[in-house]
Write an enzyme that holds these catalytic residues in place. Structure first.
Site, PDB file in Angstrom:
ATOM      1  N   TYR A 182       3.154   7.065  -4.739  1.00 23.43           N
ATOM      2  CA  TYR A 182       3.255   5.679  -5.207  1.00 23.43           C
ATOM      3  C   TYR A 182       2.371   5.410  -6.418  1.00 23.43           C
ATOM      4  O   TYR A 182       1.601   6.252  -6.839  1.00 23.43           O
ATOM      5  CB  TYR A 182       3.046   4.686  -4.085  1.00 23.43           C
ATOM      6  CG  TYR A 182       1.744   4.625  -3.318  1.00 23.43           C
ATOM      7  CD1 TYR A 182       0.579   5.247  -3.719  1.00 23.43           C
ATOM      8  CD2 TYR A 182       1.702   3.880  -2.130  1.00 23.43           C
ATOM      9  CE1 TYR A 182      -0.592   5.141  -2.993  1.00 23.43           C
ATOM     10  CE2 TYR A 182       0.533   3.772  -1.387  1.00 23.43           C
ATOM     11  CZ  TYR A 182      -0.609   4.401  -1.829  1.00 23.43           C
ATOM     12  OH  TYR A 182      -1.769   4.279  -1.097  1.00 23.43           O
ATOM     13  N   GLU A 183       2.565   4.223  -6.992  1.00 24.91           N
ATOM     14  CA  GLU A 183       1.919   3.821  -8.254  1.00 24.91           C
ATOM     15  C   GLU A 183       2.276   4.767  -9.401  1.00 24.91           C
ATOM     16  O   GLU A 183       1.475   5.005 -10.303  1.00 24.91           O
ATOM     17  CB  GLU A 183       0.403   3.724  -8.089  1.00 24.91           C
ATOM     18  CG  GLU A 183      -0.063   2.768  -7.023  1.00 24.91           C
ATOM     19  CD  GLU A 183       0.530   1.373  -7.174  1.00 24.91           C
ATOM     20  OE1 GLU A 183       0.906   0.989  -8.307  1.00 24.91           O
ATOM     21  OE2 GLU A 183       0.636   0.660  -6.165  1.00 24.91           O
ATOM     22  N   GLY A 184       3.496   5.262  -9.398  1.00 23.04           N
ATOM     23  CA  GLY A 184       3.941   6.229 -10.396  1.00 23.04           C
ATOM     24  C   GLY A 184       3.653   7.624  -9.913  1.00 23.04           C
ATOM     25  O   GLY A 184       2.492   8.013  -9.755  1.00 23.04           O
TER      26      GLY A 184
ATOM     27  N   MET B  42       2.712  -6.429  -5.673  1.00 21.98           N
ATOM     28  CA  MET B  42       3.360  -5.980  -6.901  1.00 21.98           C
ATOM     29  C   MET B  42       4.793  -5.621  -6.556  1.00 21.98           C
ATOM     30  O   MET B  42       5.044  -4.667  -5.805  1.00 21.98           O
ATOM     31  CB  MET B  42       2.604  -4.760  -7.465  1.00 21.98           C
ATOM     32  CG  MET B  42       3.204  -4.168  -8.709  1.00 21.98           C
ATOM     33  SD  MET B  42       2.080  -3.021  -9.566  1.00 21.98           S
ATOM     34  CE  MET B  42       1.716  -1.843  -8.270  1.00 21.98           C
TER      35      MET B  42
ATOM     36  N   ARG C  77      -3.663   2.345 -10.257  1.00 20.96           N
ATOM     37  CA  ARG C  77      -3.679   3.797 -10.428  1.00 20.96           C
ATOM     38  C   ARG C  77      -5.090   4.363 -10.304  1.00 20.96           C
ATOM     39  O   ARG C  77      -5.281   5.444  -9.737  1.00 20.96           O
ATOM     40  CB  ARG C  77      -3.040   4.163 -11.768  1.00 20.96           C
ATOM     41  CG  ARG C  77      -1.532   4.017 -11.731  1.00 20.96           C
ATOM     42  CD  ARG C  77      -0.849   4.168 -13.065  1.00 20.96           C
ATOM     43  NE  ARG C  77       0.605   4.129 -12.871  1.00 20.96           N
ATOM     44  CZ  ARG C  77       1.494   4.133 -13.845  1.00 20.96           C
ATOM     45  NH1 ARG C  77       1.083   4.176 -15.115  1.00 20.96           N
ATOM     46  NH2 ARG C  77       2.783   4.091 -13.581  1.00 20.96           N
TER      47      ARG C  77
END
Length: 577
Positions: A431-433, A156, A292
């Site tokens: 990470y991942e927001g 990603m 997530r």
């Protein structure tokens, strides 16, 4: 570092706790036991021995090539060949099409065994989900069978040096080549397994801007950019114009290469559009939502491993005197150590229930018989996802830190393995927001999507779960009930039109924590009410959670509903004048 898969708790959570009142177990318990037992065996015997090697050796970069730690290549090949990458993927393209909850359980086991290696299939499975939902039939036919089998892996590519969480600043370009393909130029950073030696091809999903793209996030498109351009027969062909210019030197998960990727040094990397132009962010969210959930699961997996390590050490280490022991007592006998061990057990078991509940909601959305039921399940999954990601990873960090503390000085050195767990899990809230972004998403988008209706249903279920275990909870039942009341009041405050947007943003993390405390506490209560002899520890866990965590609720509510918060105080102390 000795770790054993918590098979009984996994099966009980899958079959009894996670389905909830609107669901059913993903499979018959005996069938689930076969799957979980085999996944546990593989994780314990083949993957877990690599965890320490991954930390001490790490991934290596030289001249654009990344070499993974010894043992990774064979373990990954065997893992993919056994079908573990395909557990919950589409049957049409070679997957086993088992429920998401089943795949979540098997991924927990891989992650506990070696978090570094587990980050690879997280991205591959998410890439497959995004392509299946949004790509053309031709792209699906070419890429999905190999991504689902694990023969190829996915990435990603969002973050750029100037554009971290704010994708509106993204600069990577995509120019039409006139033949249905595009030429991609730009660079991306923090790309997990962007380059490695475990697969024959790497499929990059890349966000970029077309020449006519509007500014901001509404001008972002999604492209599939393979490392090797596939031949007509699907085999990897010539090298695409994409390279890894280096990997990061990190605090933890050192066996997972975090790459800087450069696209288009030689005129442009060949890419294909996925979905509609300028709507790439919506496509990428399909991938991000899976990532997530599985990032939250990393909190579960490392918490389980840290809890086992801490408990074993606390029973073996003898120091000081305690009631019932002649001579030096195991440190587990000292009240604060016993309290800490109980707290981290309650956190670990409850965040597993939370993550599996989100997976069960995803399954209900996929199998619902009516549009109304599907919409309800989708709302539930959407609501739970940021809570799973943030609350579970925060809990994982707390448990890993407590593991170091219980080890004392031995936890601060590397030999025991406690330090590695602490270092590895620290990335998960980032990470991942980031977890703050998850909290903002929760308060600004998720709780008000249907006017607060889904949150009200969650609160009603929480009250039912608490009531079902009230006799088992004893005096602690009042703590759980008060926490639910606090969540209801906090939600009403945040949804009120008189609450300023800035105030919502200030208190978003507190609200997410309150929500997580209520969900995990009442899921433990649900399990306690359903527990048999083999789950006799669940009522104890529910009571400990009530006394250790639910008691925070009143303070969190006071923080959320504070009428005297002064934004200028925070800005000034942040250095903004």
């Amino acid at each position: 570092m000795s770790w054993r898969a918590p098979i009984d708790d996994i099966l009980f959570t899958l079959t009894k706790v996670a389905p909830g009142p609107d669901g059913a177990p993903p499979l018959d318990r005996d069938d689930l036991a076969i799957i979980v037992d085999e996944a546990a065996r593989f994780a314990e015997e083949r993957v877990a021995p690599l965890d320490r090697i991954a930390d001490t050796t790490g991934a290596k970069w030289a001249d654009g090539t990344v070499t993974t730690p010894p043992g990774f290549r064979m373990a990954y090949a065997d893992w993919a060949a056994a079908g573990w990458n395909a557990v919950s993927q589409s049957e049409e393209f070679g997957g086993s099409a088992l429920p998401t909850a089943v795949g979540t359980a098997t991924m927990e086991l891989l992650t506990s065994a070696c978090m570094s290696l587990s980050t690879l299939p997280v991205l591959s499975q998410g890439a497959a989900d995004a392509l299946e939902a949004h790509a053309s039939a031709e792209l699906k036919a070419l890429y999905l069978p190999k991504l689902i089998s694990g023969e190829w892996t996915g990435t990603m590519n969002l973050t750029e040096p100037q554009a971290g969480s704010d994708l509106a600043l993204l600069r990577t370009k995509a120019v039409p080549a006139g033949d249905g393909t595009y030429r991609i130029t730009g660079s991306k950073i923090f790309i997990t397994f962007g380059e490695h030696d475990l697969a024959t091809n790497i499929v990059h999903l890349v966000l970029a801007r077309l020449p006519d793209a509007p500014s901001g996030v509404k001008g972002i498109s999604l492209f599939v950019v393979p490392k090797f351009l596939p031949n007509p027969d699907g085999a990897p062909g010539g090298r695409n114009d994409v390279r890894c210019s280096g990997i990061e030197h990190k605090l933890g998960i050192k066996g997972s290469p975090t790459c800087t990727m450069v696209f288009g040094d030689g005129g442009g990397a060949v890419g294909w559009l996925v979905g509609e132009p300028h709507k790439g962010l919506a496509c990428m969210f399909t991938m991000m939502n899976k990532a997530r959930l599985l990032t939250g699961l990393q909190g579960v997996a490392i918490a389980e491993k840290a809890t086992q390590l801490a408990q074993r050490y606390a029973l073996e280490r003898r120091q000081g005197k305690a009631a019932g022991f002649d001579g030096a007592a195991p440190i587990a006998a000292h009240p604060d150590v016993a309290r800490t061990l109980a707290r981290i057990q309650a956190l670990t078991v409850s965040i597993r229930a939370l993550a599996y509940s989100a997976a069960a909601a995803i399954d209900r959305a996929a199998t619902a018989d009516t549009d109304e039921a599907r919409a309800r399940a989708e709302l539930r999954a959407s609501l739970l996802t940021p809570i799973v990601k943030a609350f579970s990873t925060d809990a994982g960090c707390e448990v890993a830190s407590s593991c170091v503390q219980i080890h004392g000085g031995m936890g601060f050195i590397e030999e025991t393995g406690a330090a590695q767990l602490f270092r590895d899990i620290r990335i998960a809230p980032i990470y991942e927001g980031t977890n703050a972004i998850q909290a903002i998403d929760l308060v600004t988008r998720k709780i008000g999507r249907d006017g607060g209706g889904e949150v009200a249903r969650v609160i009603a279920e929480a009250r039912t779960d608490a009531a079902s275990a009230s006799m088992l909870l004893g005096g602690s039942a009042a703590r759980v009930e008060a926490a639910i009341d606090a969540l209801e009041a906090a939600t009403a405050h945040l949804l009120a039109p008189t609450t300023a947007e800035t105030d919502r943003l200030f208190v978003a993390p507190a609200y997410l924590r309150l929500f997580g405390i209520v969900l995990t506490g009442t899921l433990l209560a649900r399990g306690a009410a359903l527990a048999g002899e083999a789950e006799a520890h669940w009522p104890r866990l529910a009571r400990v959670h009530a006394e250790e965590l639910a008691v925070e609720a009143s303070a969190l509510l006071a923080q959320i509903a504070s009428p005297s918060r002064r934004a200028e105080d925070y800005r000034a102390l942040a250095g903004l004048g």
